[in-house]
Design an enzyme around this catalytic site. Structure first.
Site, PDB file in Angstrom:
ATOM      1  N   TYR A 112       0.801  -1.224   0.000  1.00  0.00           N
ATOM      2  CA  TYR A 112       0.000   0.000   0.000  1.00  0.00           C
ATOM      3  C   TYR A 112       0.837   1.278   0.000  1.00  0.00           C
ATOM      4  CZ  TYR A 112      -3.575  -3.425   0.973  1.00  0.00           C
ATOM      5  OH  TYR A 112      -4.393  -4.516   0.876  1.00  0.00           O
ATOM      6  N   PRO A 125     -11.150  -0.132  -3.052  1.00  0.00           N
ATOM      7  CA  PRO A 125     -12.375  -0.790  -3.508  1.00  0.00           C
ATOM      8  C   PRO A 125     -13.605   0.092  -3.287  1.00  0.00           C
ATOM      9  CG  PRO A 125     -11.143  -2.163  -1.953  1.00  0.00           C
ATOM     10  CD  PRO A 125     -10.614  -0.767  -1.847  1.00  0.00           C
ATOM     11  N   HIS A 348      -7.592   1.303   1.040  1.00  0.00           N
ATOM     12  CA  HIS A 348      -7.323  -0.078   1.414  1.00  0.00           C
ATOM     13  C   HIS A 348      -6.232  -0.272   2.485  1.00  0.00           C
ATOM     14  CE1 HIS A 348      -7.763  -4.264   0.896  1.00  0.00           C
ATOM     15  NE2 HIS A 348      -7.962  -4.298  -0.392  1.00  0.00           N
ATOM     16  N   SER A 559     -11.609 -11.893  -5.194  1.00  0.00           N
ATOM     17  CA  SER A 559     -11.849 -11.903  -3.760  1.00  0.00           C
ATOM     18  C   SER A 559     -13.315 -12.166  -3.461  1.00  0.00           C
ATOM     19  CB  SER A 559     -11.451 -10.547  -3.180  1.00  0.00           C
ATOM     20  OG  SER A 559     -11.547 -10.581  -1.800  1.00  0.00           O
TER      21      SER A 559
HETATM   22  N1  COA Z   1     -20.293 -29.086   1.807  1.00  0.00           N
HETATM   23  C1  COA Z   1     -21.297 -28.324   2.273  1.00  0.00           C
HETATM   24  N2  COA Z   1     -21.117 -27.039   2.681  1.00  0.00           N
HETATM   25  C2  COA Z   1     -19.885 -26.526   2.604  1.00  0.00           C
HETATM   26  C3  COA Z   1     -18.787 -27.262   2.106  1.00  0.00           C
HETATM   27  C4  COA Z   1     -19.030 -28.609   1.702  1.00  0.00           C
HETATM   28  N3  COA Z   1     -18.054 -29.374   1.239  1.00  0.00           N
HETATM   29  N4  COA Z   1     -17.688 -26.490   2.156  1.00  0.00           N
HETATM   30  C5  COA Z   1     -18.067 -25.293   2.657  1.00  0.00           C
HETATM   31  N5  COA Z   1     -19.396 -25.327   2.945  1.00  0.00           N
HETATM   32  C6  COA Z   1     -20.202 -24.246   3.538  1.00  0.00           C
HETATM   33  C7  COA Z   1     -19.500 -23.618   4.718  1.00  0.00           C
HETATM   34  O1  COA Z   1     -19.808 -24.318   5.904  1.00  0.00           O
HETATM   35  C8  COA Z   1     -20.096 -22.224   4.708  1.00  0.00           C
HETATM   36  O2  COA Z   1     -21.401 -22.269   5.258  1.00  0.00           O
HETATM   37  P1  COA Z   1     -22.205 -20.941   5.759  1.00  0.00           P
HETATM   38  O3  COA Z   1     -22.684 -20.224   4.548  1.00  0.00           O
HETATM   39  O4  COA Z   1     -23.320 -21.504   6.550  1.00  0.00           O
HETATM   40  O5  COA Z   1     -21.217 -20.160   6.553  1.00  0.00           O
HETATM   41  C9  COA Z   1     -20.253 -21.923   3.246  1.00  0.00           C
HETATM   42  O6  COA Z   1     -20.315 -23.191   2.601  1.00  0.00           O
HETATM   43  C10 COA Z   1     -19.128 -21.096   2.664  1.00  0.00           C
HETATM   44  O7  COA Z   1     -17.905 -21.815   2.693  1.00  0.00           O
HETATM   45  P2  COA Z   1     -16.823 -21.673   1.540  1.00  0.00           P
HETATM   46  O8  COA Z   1     -17.524 -21.333   0.291  1.00  0.00           O
HETATM   47  O9  COA Z   1     -15.962 -22.881   1.520  1.00  0.00           O
HETATM   48  O10 COA Z   1     -16.015 -20.383   1.881  1.00  0.00           O
HETATM   49  P3  COA Z   1     -15.544 -19.750   3.251  1.00  0.00           P
HETATM   50  O11 COA Z   1     -16.690 -19.088   3.910  1.00  0.00           O
HETATM   51  O12 COA Z   1     -14.770 -20.731   4.049  1.00  0.00           O
HETATM   52  O13 COA Z   1     -14.592 -18.599   2.701  1.00  0.00           O
HETATM   53  C11 COA Z   1     -12.571 -17.581   1.970  1.00  0.00           C
HETATM   54  C12 COA Z   1     -13.418 -18.862   1.995  1.00  0.00           C
HETATM   55  C13 COA Z   1     -11.285 -17.835   1.246  1.00  0.00           C
HETATM   56  C14 COA Z   1     -13.334 -16.478   1.255  1.00  0.00           C
HETATM   57  C15 COA Z   1     -12.301 -17.172   3.452  1.00  0.00           C
HETATM   58  O14 COA Z   1     -11.557 -18.176   4.083  1.00  0.00           O
HETATM   59  C16 COA Z   1     -11.502 -15.905   3.584  1.00  0.00           C
HETATM   60  O15 COA Z   1     -10.295 -15.953   3.746  1.00  0.00           O
HETATM   61  N6  COA Z   1     -12.155 -14.727   3.542  1.00  0.00           N
HETATM   62  C17 COA Z   1     -11.524 -13.442   3.616  1.00  0.00           C
HETATM   63  C18 COA Z   1     -11.216 -12.921   2.246  1.00  0.00           C
HETATM   64  C19 COA Z   1     -10.841 -11.475   2.275  1.00  0.00           C
HETATM   65  O16 COA Z   1     -10.175 -11.001   3.163  1.00  0.00           O
HETATM   66  N7  COA Z   1     -11.323 -10.755   1.258  1.00  0.00           N
HETATM   67  C20 COA Z   1     -11.206  -9.335   1.192  1.00  0.00           C
HETATM   68  C21 COA Z   1     -10.049  -8.822   0.468  1.00  0.00           C
HETATM   69  S1  COA Z   1     -10.245  -7.067   0.298  1.00  0.00           S
END
Ligand code: COA
Length: 631
Positions: A112, A125, A348, A559
Site C-alpha cells: 500500500y 475498492p 485499502h 476476492s
Molecule cells: N459441503 C457443504 N457445505 C460446505 C462445504 C461442503 N463441502 N464447504 C463449505 N461449505 C459451507 C460452509 O460451511 C459455509 O457455510 P455458511 O454459509 O453456513 O457459513 C459456506 O459453505 C461457505 O464456505 P466456503 O464457500 O468454503 O467459503 P468460506 O466461507 O470458508 O470462505 C474464503 C473462503 C477464502 C473467502 C475465506 O476463508 C476468507 O479468507 N475470507 C476473507 C477474504 C478477504 O479477506 N477478502 C477481502 C479482500 S479485500
C-alpha cells in the site's frame, strides 16, 4: 464480565432472525480488546522446503516444462543446506520472534504505502449498495442522516470494545482492523505514504466531513454531553450544508487525491503551505469518516444501473460528475446520490473488505429501523465550511489531476452481474465449498476465452493471527487445469468430468485451509525477498526468474467479500491485461463485479461475466445430469 458475542465470518449466525442491529453495549469494558488480541497466535513462518515444493506445484499449470525445470534447479540451489534460503529463513524466524507479526508492517508498506499508482481504481475498492427508493434531495438528506447515525451506532461498539468477535473455521479472528477504519486517513508522501489514525489520540475527533458540490464541511456529530446527534438533528444539519453549497462552479480540490502518489505528494506539500488549506486538510484527515452527497449521474437502463453505480463508487464518474466530490485518501467515504444511488469507497491500507462490509451490514439494518429517536430541537451551530485558497500553482495541479482522472475513467471497464440461477446453497447441496465452486467456474470461464489458464489470486484471511491481513490462494492449480481441459472435451464422459471437478474443488479448498492457517507461499516468498533486501545481499535468483514474474502477474485478481446486505464490492485489475473479480455469494444468487481496462484489447468485463455465467450453469448442469449415486 460480558461474554463476547460470537459472529461467524461471512454470516451473522447469532444475530440471525433478531436483525443485525443489537442494542449497543453502553458500558465500556476497557482492556477487553487487548485481552482478546493477546490470546491470538502469532503468524508462523512456514518451513522453507514446504514453501519451495508448493511453489513448484503452483508453477506447473502456468509455465512451460522448460521454465519449470529451470526454476526447479534454482529452487534446489536456494534451499540447499547452508545456502541463501536457509540464511534468509533464519532472518524471518528471528523477526517473527521479536515482533507481533513478522509480515504486517512489511505488507502495509509494500502493498500500500510504497505503491505509487493512484489509489483510485488501482487500490481503493468500492461497494455498490441496493438502490434507494427516493428521487429528491429530501430523500437523499434523510437517508444520509440515518446512515450517519448507523455508523455512529457501530462506532459506539468499537469505542466500548463491545464488537462481536468474528470466527473463521471455529477460530477467533484478529479484530484490529475495526480499530483502524474510523478517524483515519492516508497521507501522501513524495516517495512513500503514511496513515494517520486519530481514534486513539488524546482528543479523538467528534466530527465527520460532508462534501457537496465539491465543498467540504465539518459536521459535529456529538452533543456536548457526548451523546450522538439523532437522525432528526443530523438531517437539519445536512439541510444547512446543502443550502450553503448550492454553487456548482467550485474548484474540485478533492480531485488532487486521485493523482499518482508521487505527484500528489508534491502537490500536497504545495497545498498545505497555506495555513487555511492546511487546517482544512487536517479537518478532513481527522474526521471520523466522510459523506459524499453526490449530484445525479447520467441515467442508464436498469440492466446497466449497478455497473454505473460501481464506477461512481470507484472513481466518481469523472471531473464533470462526482470525482471532485471525494477525498480519496479518506479511509471511509459513504456516497449517496440524489438519484438514489448508494455505496461507499474505502482506502485499502488500513483494512480488508470483511470489516467494511460488517459495518455496512450494521448500518443497512440500522437505516431500516422505523422508530427514530426524536430529540428536542435545540438549535445547533452551522456546520463549518472548509476554505481553500487556490493559488495558480494549485489550480494547475487540479487541472492536471482532472485530466489524469478522466483518462482513468475512460480506461475502466466494469460489469456488475447478478447471477440469479442459483446461489451458494447449490454447491452446498452437492457437498462442495461454494467459494471453491465459484473459483473453478472462473478458471473455466477464463480457459474458454483464452484457451489457457493464468496466475490467479484470491485473498485469504490471515486474521486467525494477531495483526493478520491476507495471503494468496492460488486458484489455478494442476487439478483445475485438468478439469477445464476436460470440460469441453467431447471424448470425455460426464462421470470423468465430475471426478475432475470434485478433485479441483477439493484442491482449492485444501489450498484455502493451508492459506488461512498461515502456510501459503506468496507472503513467505515476499518475506524471503524483503529479508534479502533488508540484509543488503543480492536478490536471490529465484526472484529474478521468468517463472516468478509469471507467477506474480495475476491476470485474475479475485476476492470473496460476503455480506448479509445484497451488495457487491468492486475493484480494478492489478495488471494492465487482467481482471478484478469480486463476489458476494448469497443463498439463492451471487453478486459479481468484474473489471478490466479498456486499453487492453484482449480483456472485456462483460465478456468474462458472460462466460462466468455460462461456466457456473454448465458446472451445475454437469452435476445434475450425472446420476447422484455415482457421485
Ligand atoms: N459441503 C457443504 N457445505 C460446505 C462445504 C461442503 N463441502 N464447504 C463449505 N461449505 C459451507 C460452509 O460451511 C459455509 O457455510 P455458511 O454459509 O453456513 O457459513 C459456506 O459453505 C461457505 O464456505 P466456503 O464457500 O468454503 O467459503 P468460506 O466461507 O470458508 O470462505 C474464503 C473462503 C477464502 C473467502 C475465506 O476463508 C476468507 O479468507 N475470507 C476473507 C477474504 C478477504 O479477506 N477478502 C477481502 C479482500 S479485500
Amino acid at each position: 464480565m460480558l461474554a463476547f458475542v460470537t459472529r461467524a465470518m461471512g454470516k451473522q449466525a447469532v444475530l440471525k432472525g433478531a436483525g443485525l442491529v443489537k442494542p449497543v453495549s453502553v458500558t465500556r469494558i476497557p482492556g477487553r480488546y487487548l485481552v482478546h488480541q493477546e490470546g491470538l497466535p502469532k503468524l508462523p513462518v512456514p518451513p522453507l522446503r514446504q514453501t519451495m515444493g508448493r511453489y513448484l506445484a503452483a508453477l506447473q499449470p502456468i509455465v512451460s516444462q522448460e521454465e519449470l525445470e529451470h526454476t526447479r534447479k534454482l529452487v534446489e540451489e536456494f534451499q540447499s543446506p547452508g545456502g541463501v534460503g536457509e540464511r534468509l529463513q533464519k532472518g524471518l524466524e528471528r523477526k517473527a520472534r521479536k515482533t507481533e507479526n513478522w509480515l504486517s508492517d512489511w505488507w502495509l508498506q509494500t502493498a500500500y504505502l510504497e505503491y505509487r499508482l493512484p489509489v483510485v481504481v488501482h487500490s481503493s475498492p468500492g461497494v455498490v449498495l441496493p438502490r434507494l427508493q427516493f428521487h429528491d434531495r429530501q430523500g437523499q438528506m434523510w437517508h444520509a442522516a440515518k446512515l450517519i447515525a448507523g455508523v455512529l451506532d457501530f462506532k459506539s461498539m468499537i469505542d466500548n470494545e463491545a464488537l462481536p468477535v468474528e470466527y473463521l473455521g471455529g477460530k477467533p479472528l484478529c479484530m484490529n482492523q475495526y480499530y483502524q477504519i474510523l478517524s483515519s486517513c492516508r497521507i501522501p508522501g513524495p516517495k512513500r505514504d503514511s496513515v494517520v489514525n486519530h481514534a486513539l489520540s488524546m482528543k479523538p475527533p467528534s466530527h465527520i466531513t460532508v462534501v457537496h458540490n465539491f465543498q467540504f464541511f465539518v459536521l459535529d456529530v456529538y452533543n456536548s454531553d457526548g451523546s450522538p446527534l439523532t437522525v432528526d438533528q443530523i438531517y437539519v444539519q445536512l439541510e444547512k450544508i446543502w443550502n450553503s453549497s448550492l454553487q456548482t462552479n467550485k474548484e474540485p480540490i478533492g480531485i488532487l487525491t486521485s493523482q499518482h502518489r508521487n505527484t500528489w505528494g508534491k502537490a500536497y506539500n504545495n497545498l498545505i503551505k497555506d495555513k487555511t488549506n492546511k487546517e482544512s486538510v487536517r479537518a478532513i484527515q481527522k474526521s471520523i469518516f466522510t459523506v459524499c452527497l453526490d449530484a445525479p449521474m447520467p441515467r442508464v437502463s436498469d440492466e446497466l444501473y449497478r455497473s454505473r453505480v460501481a464506477t461512481q463508487m470507484l472513481h466518481g464518474g469523472g471531473s464533470r460528475w462526482n470525482s471532485g466530490n471525494r477525498w480519496f485518501d479518506k479511509t471511509l467515504q459513504f456516497i449517496i446520490g440524489e438519484d438514489g444511488s448508494c455505496g461507499l469507497m474505502y482506502e485499502h491500507a488500513p483494512a480488508e473488505g470483511p470489516p467494511i462490509v460488517a459495518l455496512v451490514d450494521h448500518v443497512v439494518e440500522y437505516t431500516k429501523k422505523s422508530e427514530m429517536v426524536r430529540a428536542p430541537m435545540i438549535p445547533l451551530a452551522m456546520p463549518q465550511k472548509l476554505r481553500f485558497n487556490i493559488t495558480p500553482e494549485i489550480k494547475k495541479d487540479i487541472e492536471k489531476a482532472k485530466q489524469n482522472l478522466n483518462i482513468m475513467v475512460q480506461e475502466l471497464d466494469v460489469k456488475v452481474m447478478v447471477f440469479s440461477h442459483f446461489g451458494k446453497e447449490f454447491p452446498k447441496s452437492q457437498k462442495m465449498s461454494p467459494d471453491a465452486f465459484i473459483q473453478i467456474a472462473l478458471q473455466l470461464a477464463y480457459y474458454r476465452i483464452y484457451g489457457l489458464c493464468c496466475s490467479t489470486y484470491e485473498s485469504a484471511s490471515l486474521r486467525m493471527f494477531r495483526l493478520g491481513r491476507t495471503d494468496t490462494i492460488r486458484s489455478c492449480s494442476q487439478e483445475s487445469l485438468l478439469f477445464v481441459q476436460a470440460m469441453d472435451n467431447a471424448a470425455k464422459q460426464n462421470q470423468e468430468k465430475v471426478d475432475l471437478l470434485q478433485k479441483a474443488i477439493r484442491a482449492h479448498r485444501a489450498y484455502t485451509d493451508m492459506a488461512i492457517q498461515g502456510q501459503a507461499i506468496d507472503r513467505h516468498l515476499l518475506g524471503l525477498k524483503l529479508q534479502a533486501i533488508e540484509d543488503l545481499t543480492t536478490i536471490p535468483e529465484i526472484f529474478m526468474d521468468t517463472a516468478y514474474a509469471v507467477a506474480s502477474h495475476f491476470n485474475l485478481s479475485t476476492s470473496q467479500v460476503p455480506a448479509q446486505t445484497d451488495c457487491v464490492m468492486c475493484f480494478g485489475p492489478v495488471v494492465p491485461d487482467g481482471y478484478g473479480v469480486c463476489y458476494n455469494p448469497m443463498a439463492e444468487h451471487i453478486n459479481f463485479s468484474v473489471s478490466a481496462f479498456n486499453s487492453c484489447a484482449e480483456t472485456n468485463a462483460a465478456r468474462l461475466s458472460h462466460f462466468l455465467e455460462e461456466a457456473l450453469i454448465d458446472m451445475r448442469d454437469l452435476l445434475m445430469q450425472t446420476p447422484r449415486s455415482k457421485l
